[in-house]
Scaffold this motif. Sequence first.
Motif, PDB file in Angstrom:
ATOM      1  N   LYS A 187      -5.932   0.186 -13.766  1.00  0.00           N
ATOM      2  CA  LYS A 187      -4.961   0.657 -14.771  1.00  0.00           C
ATOM      3  C   LYS A 187      -4.224  -0.544 -15.382  1.00  0.00           C
ATOM      4  O   LYS A 187      -4.096  -0.685 -16.589  1.00  0.00           O
ATOM      5  CB  LYS A 187      -3.965   1.609 -14.103  1.00  0.00           C
ATOM      6  CG  LYS A 187      -2.837   2.085 -14.999  1.00  0.00           C
ATOM      7  CD  LYS A 187      -3.280   3.294 -15.811  1.00  0.00           C
ATOM      8  CE  LYS A 187      -2.423   3.558 -17.034  1.00  0.00           C
ATOM      9  NZ  LYS A 187      -1.056   3.929 -16.728  1.00  0.00           N
ATOM     10  N   GLU A 188      -3.777  -1.439 -14.500  1.00  0.00           N
ATOM     11  CA  GLU A 188      -3.003  -2.575 -14.939  1.00  0.00           C
ATOM     12  C   GLU A 188      -3.825  -3.534 -15.804  1.00  0.00           C
ATOM     13  O   GLU A 188      -3.359  -4.022 -16.825  1.00  0.00           O
ATOM     14  CB  GLU A 188      -2.517  -3.336 -13.715  1.00  0.00           C
ATOM     15  CG  GLU A 188      -1.125  -3.882 -13.837  1.00  0.00           C
ATOM     16  CD  GLU A 188      -0.530  -3.988 -12.453  1.00  0.00           C
ATOM     17  OE1 GLU A 188      -0.732  -5.026 -11.824  1.00  0.00           O
ATOM     18  OE2 GLU A 188       0.084  -3.000 -12.002  1.00  0.00           O
ATOM     19  N   LEU A 189      -5.054  -3.779 -15.380  1.00  0.00           N
ATOM     20  CA  LEU A 189      -5.868  -4.796 -16.051  1.00  0.00           C
ATOM     21  C   LEU A 189      -6.587  -4.254 -17.274  1.00  0.00           C
ATOM     22  O   LEU A 189      -6.791  -4.953 -18.242  1.00  0.00           O
ATOM     23  CB  LEU A 189      -6.911  -5.363 -15.085  1.00  0.00           C
ATOM     24  CG  LEU A 189      -6.355  -6.155 -13.901  1.00  0.00           C
ATOM     25  CD1 LEU A 189      -7.484  -6.558 -12.972  1.00  0.00           C
ATOM     26  CD2 LEU A 189      -5.602  -7.388 -14.389  1.00  0.00           C
ATOM     27  N   PHE A 190      -7.014  -3.040 -17.186  1.00  0.00           N
ATOM     28  CA  PHE A 190      -7.917  -2.553 -18.233  1.00  0.00           C
ATOM     29  C   PHE A 190      -7.383  -1.336 -18.967  1.00  0.00           C
ATOM     30  O   PHE A 190      -8.004  -0.869 -19.911  1.00  0.00           O
ATOM     31  CB  PHE A 190      -9.295  -2.256 -17.642  1.00  0.00           C
ATOM     32  CG  PHE A 190      -9.832  -3.422 -16.854  1.00  0.00           C
ATOM     33  CD1 PHE A 190     -10.150  -4.604 -17.505  1.00  0.00           C
ATOM     34  CD2 PHE A 190      -9.975  -3.355 -15.477  1.00  0.00           C
ATOM     35  CE1 PHE A 190     -10.627  -5.689 -16.780  1.00  0.00           C
ATOM     36  CE2 PHE A 190     -10.446  -4.439 -14.766  1.00  0.00           C
ATOM     37  CZ  PHE A 190     -10.775  -5.613 -15.413  1.00  0.00           C
ATOM     38  N   GLY A 191      -6.266  -0.834 -18.489  1.00  0.00           N
ATOM     39  CA  GLY A 191      -5.669   0.306 -19.161  1.00  0.00           C
ATOM     40  C   GLY A 191      -6.584   1.519 -19.157  1.00  0.00           C
ATOM     41  O   GLY A 191      -6.208   2.605 -19.557  1.00  0.00           O
ATOM     42  N   LEU A 192      -7.771   1.347 -18.657  1.00  0.00           N
ATOM     43  CA  LEU A 192      -8.698   2.471 -18.618  1.00  0.00           C
ATOM     44  C   LEU A 192      -9.142   2.629 -17.190  1.00  0.00           C
ATOM     45  O   LEU A 192      -9.392   1.673 -16.484  1.00  0.00           O
ATOM     46  CB  LEU A 192      -9.896   2.219 -19.525  1.00  0.00           C
ATOM     47  CG  LEU A 192     -10.425   0.787 -19.616  1.00  0.00           C
ATOM     48  CD1 LEU A 192     -11.458   0.536 -18.555  1.00  0.00           C
ATOM     49  CD2 LEU A 192     -11.046   0.582 -20.979  1.00  0.00           C
ATOM     50  N   TRP A 236      -0.067   6.949  -6.627  1.00  0.00           N
ATOM     51  CA  TRP A 236      -1.311   7.524  -7.149  1.00  0.00           C
ATOM     52  C   TRP A 236      -1.559   8.933  -6.651  1.00  0.00           C
ATOM     53  O   TRP A 236      -2.072   9.770  -7.382  1.00  0.00           O
ATOM     54  CB  TRP A 236      -2.493   6.596  -6.877  1.00  0.00           C
ATOM     55  CG  TRP A 236      -2.442   5.476  -7.859  1.00  0.00           C
ATOM     56  CD1 TRP A 236      -1.882   4.255  -7.694  1.00  0.00           C
ATOM     57  CD2 TRP A 236      -2.885   5.539  -9.229  1.00  0.00           C
ATOM     58  NE1 TRP A 236      -1.956   3.532  -8.854  1.00  0.00           N
ATOM     59  CE2 TRP A 236      -2.568   4.300  -9.812  1.00  0.00           C
ATOM     60  CE3 TRP A 236      -3.502   6.519 -10.018  1.00  0.00           C
ATOM     61  CZ2 TRP A 236      -2.860   4.007 -11.149  1.00  0.00           C
ATOM     62  CZ3 TRP A 236      -3.795   6.231 -11.339  1.00  0.00           C
ATOM     63  CH2 TRP A 236      -3.469   4.988 -11.893  1.00  0.00           C
ATOM     64  N   GLN A 237      -1.161   9.200  -5.419  1.00  0.00           N
ATOM     65  CA  GLN A 237      -1.340  10.565  -4.919  1.00  0.00           C
ATOM     66  C   GLN A 237      -0.516  11.550  -5.744  1.00  0.00           C
ATOM     67  O   GLN A 237      -0.943  12.672  -6.001  1.00  0.00           O
ATOM     68  CB  GLN A 237      -0.974  10.624  -3.432  1.00  0.00           C
ATOM     69  CG  GLN A 237      -2.094  10.009  -2.573  1.00  0.00           C
ATOM     70  CD  GLN A 237      -1.678   9.682  -1.153  1.00  0.00           C
ATOM     71  OE1 GLN A 237      -0.646  10.151  -0.673  1.00  0.00           O
ATOM     72  NE2 GLN A 237      -2.480   8.869  -0.481  1.00  0.00           N
ATOM     73  N   GLU A 238       0.652  11.100  -6.167  1.00  0.00           N
ATOM     74  CA  GLU A 238       1.475  11.975  -7.006  1.00  0.00           C
ATOM     75  C   GLU A 238       0.842  12.187  -8.386  1.00  0.00           C
ATOM     76  O   GLU A 238       0.823  13.296  -8.908  1.00  0.00           O
ATOM     77  CB  GLU A 238       2.885  11.397  -7.145  1.00  0.00           C
ATOM     78  CG  GLU A 238       3.741  11.696  -5.913  1.00  0.00           C
ATOM     79  CD  GLU A 238       5.039  10.888  -5.866  1.00  0.00           C
ATOM     80  OE1 GLU A 238       5.659  10.879  -4.790  1.00  0.00           O
ATOM     81  OE2 GLU A 238       5.402  10.277  -6.900  1.00  0.00           O
ATOM     82  N   PRO A 259      -9.471   4.226  -3.341  1.00  0.00           N
ATOM     83  CA  PRO A 259      -9.086   4.731  -4.664  1.00  0.00           C
ATOM     84  C   PRO A 259      -7.704   4.296  -5.139  1.00  0.00           C
ATOM     85  O   PRO A 259      -7.500   4.129  -6.336  1.00  0.00           O
ATOM     86  CB  PRO A 259      -9.157   6.251  -4.496  1.00  0.00           C
ATOM     87  CG  PRO A 259      -9.032   6.498  -3.047  1.00  0.00           C
ATOM     88  CD  PRO A 259      -9.658   5.317  -2.358  1.00  0.00           C
ATOM     89  N   HIS A 260      -6.769   4.113  -4.200  1.00  0.00           N
ATOM     90  CA  HIS A 260      -5.404   3.823  -4.660  1.00  0.00           C
ATOM     91  C   HIS A 260      -5.307   2.428  -5.261  1.00  0.00           C
ATOM     92  O   HIS A 260      -4.888   2.267  -6.409  1.00  0.00           O
ATOM     93  CB  HIS A 260      -4.400   3.949  -3.512  1.00  0.00           C
ATOM     94  CG  HIS A 260      -4.529   5.211  -2.720  1.00  0.00           C
ATOM     95  ND1 HIS A 260      -5.398   5.336  -1.651  1.00  0.00           N
ATOM     96  CD2 HIS A 260      -3.908   6.403  -2.848  1.00  0.00           C
ATOM     97  CE1 HIS A 260      -5.291   6.553  -1.143  1.00  0.00           C
ATOM     98  NE2 HIS A 260      -4.398   7.226  -1.855  1.00  0.00           N
ATOM     99  N   ILE A 261      -5.705   1.436  -4.507  1.00  0.00           N
ATOM    100  CA  ILE A 261      -5.578   0.063  -4.986  1.00  0.00           C
ATOM    101  C   ILE A 261      -6.477  -0.151  -6.202  1.00  0.00           C
ATOM    102  O   ILE A 261      -6.091  -0.812  -7.172  1.00  0.00           O
ATOM    103  CB  ILE A 261      -5.873  -0.963  -3.861  1.00  0.00           C
ATOM    104  CG1 ILE A 261      -5.567  -2.388  -4.341  1.00  0.00           C
ATOM    105  CG2 ILE A 261      -7.294  -0.869  -3.366  1.00  0.00           C
ATOM    106  CD1 ILE A 261      -5.702  -3.438  -3.234  1.00  0.00           C
ATOM    107  N   PRO A 267       0.816  -1.232   0.000  1.00  0.00           N
ATOM    108  CA  PRO A 267       0.000   0.000   0.000  1.00  0.00           C
ATOM    109  C   PRO A 267       0.842   1.270   0.000  1.00  0.00           C
ATOM    110  O   PRO A 267       0.514   2.232  -0.690  1.00  0.00           O
ATOM    111  CB  PRO A 267      -0.837  -0.115   1.279  1.00  0.00           C
ATOM    112  CG  PRO A 267      -0.268  -1.237   2.073  1.00  0.00           C
ATOM    113  CD  PRO A 267       0.500  -2.116   1.142  1.00  0.00           C
ATOM    114  N   THR A 268       1.939   1.267   0.738  1.00  0.00           N
ATOM    115  CA  THR A 268       2.728   2.498   0.834  1.00  0.00           C
ATOM    116  C   THR A 268       3.157   2.976  -0.549  1.00  0.00           C
ATOM    117  O   THR A 268       3.011   4.149  -0.895  1.00  0.00           O
ATOM    118  CB  THR A 268       3.990   2.256   1.690  1.00  0.00           C
ATOM    119  OG1 THR A 268       3.599   1.485   2.822  1.00  0.00           O
ATOM    120  CG2 THR A 268       4.613   3.547   2.116  1.00  0.00           C
ATOM    121  N   GLN A 269       3.644   2.005  -1.313  1.00  0.00           N
ATOM    122  CA  GLN A 269       4.149   2.345  -2.640  1.00  0.00           C
ATOM    123  C   GLN A 269       3.016   2.783  -3.575  1.00  0.00           C
ATOM    124  O   GLN A 269       3.099   3.816  -4.242  1.00  0.00           O
ATOM    125  CB  GLN A 269       4.838   1.104  -3.183  1.00  0.00           C
ATOM    126  CG  GLN A 269       5.704   1.375  -4.370  1.00  0.00           C
ATOM    127  CD  GLN A 269       6.191   0.062  -4.972  1.00  0.00           C
ATOM    128  OE1 GLN A 269       5.789  -1.029  -4.538  1.00  0.00           O
ATOM    129  NE2 GLN A 269       7.031   0.159  -5.968  1.00  0.00           N
TER     130      GLN A 269
END
Length: 815
Positions: free
Chosen positions: A733-738, A12-14, A725-727, A5-7
């Motif tokens: 993003k990874e799975l669906f690119g959208l 995502w916050q950035e 929201p982060h996870i 989670p930290t990473q």
Amino acid sequence: MAYNPTQIEKKWQEIWAKNGEFEPKDDYTLPKKYILSMFPYPSGRIHMGHVRNYTIGDALARYYRKQGFNVLHPIGFDSFGMPAENAAIKHKIHPKKWTYENIDYMKNELAVLGLSFSKRRELATSDPIYTKWEQEFFIKMFEKGLVYRKLAVVNWCEHDQTVLANEQVEEGCCWRCGNEVVQKELPGYYLKITDYADELLNDLKSLEGKWPSQVLTMQENWIGKSSGLEFKLFLDENSREILGDKFDGFSVFTTRPDTIYGVSYTALAPEHEIVKTLLNTDILSDEAKSKIKSILNQSPRERQASDKDGVFLGIYVKHPLTDAKIPVWVANFILSDYGSGAIMAVPGHDQRDFEFASKFNLPILKVVKTNDESEDRANSDYGVAINSPLINGAKTEEAKEKIIAKFESENLGKRVVNFKIRDWGISRQRYWGAPVPTICCPKCGVVSEKLENLPVTLPDDVEITGEGNPLDKHPTWKFTKCPKCGTDAVRETDTMDTFFESSWYFARYASDEKTWDKTALDRQSVDYWMSVDQYIGGIEHAILHLLYARFFQKALRDLGYLRDSEPFKNLLTQGMVLKDGKKMSKSKGNVVDPDDIIHKYGADTARLFILFAAPPQKELEWNDSAVEGAFRFLNRLYDKASSVKPVDKIPDIKHENLSKDEKFARLKVYEALKKSQDVYNESFTFNTLIAACMEALNALNAQQNDEVNSEGFFIILNLLEPIVPHIASELSKELFGLRNFTKIAIKDEVFVKDTINLAVTINGKKRAEFEISADTSEDEILKIAKEKTAKWLSGKEILKEIYIKGKLVNIVVKG
Ligand code: ANZ
Ligand code: ZN
């Protein structure tokens, strides 16, 4: 890879910050949602109550953004107020430094939670640019008579060395420090909230079903409207001689004019002018005088808590309808600032009057007949007038009207409405607040500062000791020239109640920040964003802040600053966060620090736990193992996602071709989707949505179809994104690119059940019931029906077999 989670959260916050994704758009043709959690006081650290408040608001803001709305979701700090000064006294740190350091620290804490706040609309109410416009409001209100200055008895907190508004006195104690409040006569500024009493009351109706009914009732009672008759009682000859020409009588207010024939005495508040006059004569015994004086020394609250008490004043009035001679008393339960500060006493039908009459042996007359015949107390129920020549037999409502009509037609009295609510005293004798922008000139009196000289700012070089008003003690600050005539004059040293600031911050957020230094409220943007669509905060503001804000909205509307009459369309009052059954608080030593939880599990776990543990309106009991449970769920989600095939298009699935487990998984996914619509728009029971997502995830785990998996994950991640929201962003993003939520249509075929329940009747009597696949043939169904009812059929001749599609099988047998 394991869930880190930290990473993920940092990443995502950035991204969000870089893209400015949470800034409101200036396109006013878009549909909008204004989601607002009550802003915090910068006390230094975020607590769980804040986390809950902001997580609820954030989930809604993120949901509406995904739905295509232009969303305003701002944050700021309610940054004037006493704790800053107390810190100054204790730690010798300047209130400004203390406040702004706290703000910086808390901003970082909030940022770690991944809250989707607008950065550009951030504000602190102690910013001089905020003070500037607030002082403008004050001046405009002052010029309009909506602010006035008077000498009055005020609530005074010895501990905090300041005045308190009525709304800030809780059961006789200071709302902030809990010290007992005393009465003190002081000059001060008042806001004429009473001018809006009727509108504040009537507009509560427009909030029904949108605000908690408890809050509406509390406001209604606080405003306290009652209508009745005010009329004058005339002194008899003797009494007039005693009192001299100054008085020929006094007015009383009653909500029950129908009980007028039951009057057996009248009573005045000890502050009444007639009582004051009598205290200076020798009509009253020394004993009577000292009793009156001792009541005068009591606060309204002390009087209310005491037994009924009073003194006969030795004077009489004439009953307006019967001419009977009625004694005049002074009584400790008559409020000097309500109605006319005097009453006609009807001990038969008013409990306070009854207690007083019982104590002093005054007659108790019955003039209303009701079902209640008890003699040991007053009966205030409505009924039918008796022993009342003009109205005998009339029902209470009608009797009231008749008496009012008679008094009005004979010019003896008039119909009046009284309110309990009092004007809002806003003067505070403290340093860390917005200075009242007026100047006292020896020639012109109280004059407001020129608009071009605003803001009147606080001097930085003050000594804060806790004794006296630092502004008053400052060697030079208050000395100035009169804005009108130029004579040497003295600046007002009162600062404003901090509730003044929180009464309009929501409108300021709604105003385009590019105009912030030019105007208080930019009408174009404010008209677009206001009112707040969903306001979220604690029930402790049911009266204070929420009443003041409603008043401000109306007052600013009438000054041309705003359009709407109500600031908050919908209100959600969140429940408290408890630990071991008690409110989390420093003094109870049961605080769980949000930083610790976030450090250990990440913000998404904290958010998920908060929203899963209880519906937002209910109390939330802190539970360490449930926090771990939330963390485990996110781990499972993360692990399972690695088995999902990345796709660039959501697969189009032929539902009828799926296996039972695959169909079931889809059903669970779409049930969660359906639930989300109600949860985000109506009920806010995020816990039920999270539970539905958990079930769906389990069902997806129990099948192997890649397409079902992809579709299921796509939907679940979208539903969970506002909550975690982060996870959710990372995985989608990874799975669906959208990541953008395309509105997913609810597919009806998923909900179509593929089994049916059939009843079997024999000669009309139900004998069996069974579940079967919906596509079974009629022959097969009849065969099973006969097997299920074999024991009733054996040895019988079957005359008829009828299958009523999807419902039942009816078998007719002989005999
Ligand atoms: C006679 C009477 C007969 C009353 C009866 C009540 C029942 P609300 O509803 O709170 O407005 N009252 C009027 N002025 C008062 C004052 N300054 N201090 C204390 N009591 C006051 O209450 C209005 C009623 O409270 C009035 O109606 C009056 O008592 C009393 F069967 O008049 B009533
Ligand atoms: Zn002057």
